[in-house]
Design an enzyme around this catalytic site. Structure first.
Site, PDB file in Angstrom:
ATOM      1  N   GLY A   1       0.838  -1.198   0.000  1.00 40.63           N
ATOM      2  CA  GLY A   1       0.000   0.000   0.000  1.00 40.63           C
ATOM      3  C   GLY A   1       0.866   1.237   0.000  1.00 40.63           C
TER       4      GLY A   1
ATOM      5  CB  SER B   1       1.002   4.035  -4.612  1.00 45.85           C
ATOM      6  OG  SER B   1      -0.347   3.772  -4.300  1.00 45.85           O
ATOM      7  NE  ARG B   2      -4.737   4.884  -1.538  1.00 49.81           N
ATOM      8  CZ  ARG B   2      -6.050   4.886  -1.725  1.00 49.81           C
ATOM      9  NH1 ARG B   2      -6.614   5.877  -2.369  1.00 49.81           N
ATOM     10  NH2 ARG B   2      -6.780   3.877  -1.281  1.00 49.81           N
TER      11      ARG B   2
ATOM     12  CB  VAL C   1      -0.990  -8.045  -0.072  1.00 49.50           C
ATOM     13  CG1 VAL C   1       0.080  -7.111  -0.607  1.00 49.50           C
ATOM     14  CG2 VAL C   1      -2.201  -7.275   0.443  1.00 49.50           C
TER      15      VAL C   1
ATOM     16  CE1 TYR D   1      -9.188  -0.496   8.144  1.00 46.37           C
ATOM     17  CE2 TYR D   1      -9.683   0.449  10.293  1.00 46.37           C
ATOM     18  CZ  TYR D   1      -8.866   0.371   9.175  1.00 46.37           C
ATOM     19  OH  TYR D   1      -7.726   1.146   9.095  1.00 46.37           O
TER      20      TYR D   1
ATOM     21  CB  ILE E   1      -4.017   9.208   9.897  1.00 46.88           C
ATOM     22  CG1 ILE E   1      -3.549   8.509  11.185  1.00 46.88           C
ATOM     23  CG2 ILE E   1      -2.831   9.806   9.146  1.00 46.88           C
ATOM     24  CD1 ILE E   1      -2.855   9.393  12.193  1.00 46.88           C
TER      25      ILE E   1
END
Length: 244
Positions: free
Chosen positions: A11, A13-14, A64, A155, A188
């Site tokens: 993960g 790329s950002r 993944v 989650y 975040i």
């Protein structure tokens, strides 16, 4: 970390992954970015890191949650970089919904990517670490994995699972100089939390420092953990006091 090492960031790329890649590259480490969909963003980040820090950076498309695909990707990174020293498990998705209405597929997919994806990458990287008698693993969990959150049973379960996985792996691997820790970010400011803009004020009220955290602040903690030679099996909250 004086000697150049190779860090694999899922993960990457950002958001938190990108910020962590930048911090580790700034320290002189080579970077392998694993991404699921945004090839353009991943490749642009790699070019930026190479130009800014004179290190090697490459991107790899990988699901993944797929054991075989993740194994093939790890093998390719090892071959092209000559080894792997650091693993940052950051890949994650959300498919929120209240428990009585949550679709089975939404539960399964979040567990597959967030938790099984973390296991897959650790499973394929640890034999490399064992041969070197060196490895640093940082798994990105969440404050939700500790305290739960309405509408995020899938989650929360995945992130709580990461904590158990981290602690068990830490006990297994410590004697081989492979240290494994987790970070539990709070609220975040990233692309993932942008969908919560309408309720951001409510979240902020629950944060003692009075603001959202930044991806860079989580990345700084990841760098601290991979730089340590004695911290393992820990879950460090980067949440502005939200989890107190």
């Amino acid at each position: 970390m004086n000697e150049r090492k190779t860090a694999v960031i899922t993960g990457g790329s950002r958001g938190i992954g990108s910020a962590t890649a930048s911090k580790l590259a700034e320290m002189g480490n080579d970077i392998a970015i694993i991404y699921a969909g945004n090839r353009e963003k991943a490749e642009a980040l790699c070019c930026e890191l190479e130009e800014r820090f004179a290190i090697k950076a490459q991107s790899y498309c990988c699901d993944v949650s797929d054991f075989k695909n993740s194994g093939e990707t790890v093998a390719k990174i090892k071959e092209e970089f000559g080894g792997i020293d650091i693993l940052i498990n950051n890949a994650g998705i959300t498919k929120d919904g209240l428990l009585p209405f949550m679709k089975e597929d939404d539960f399964d997919r979040v567990i597959e990517v967030n938790l099984k994806g973390c296991f897959n990458m650790m499973r394929h990287c640890t034999p490399i670490f064992l041969r070197k008698r060196y490895g640093r693993i940082v798994n990105i969990s969440s404050v939700v994995g500790i305290h739960g959150n309405a509408g995020q049973c899938n989650y929360a379960a995945s992130k709580a699972g990461i904590i158990g996985l981290t602690k068990s792996a830490a006990k297994e691997l410590a004697a081989k100089n492979i240290l494994c820790n987790a970070i539990a970010p709070g609220f975040i400011a990233t692309d993932m939390t942008n969908v919560l803009k309408d309720s951001e004020e409510k979240w902020i009220k629950n944060i003692p420092v009075g603001r959202a955290g930044t991806a860079e602040e989580v990345a700084e903690t990841a760098v601290f953990l991979v730089s340590s030679n004695y911290i393992t099996g820990q879950v460090i909250g980067v949440d502005g006091g939200m989890g107190m």
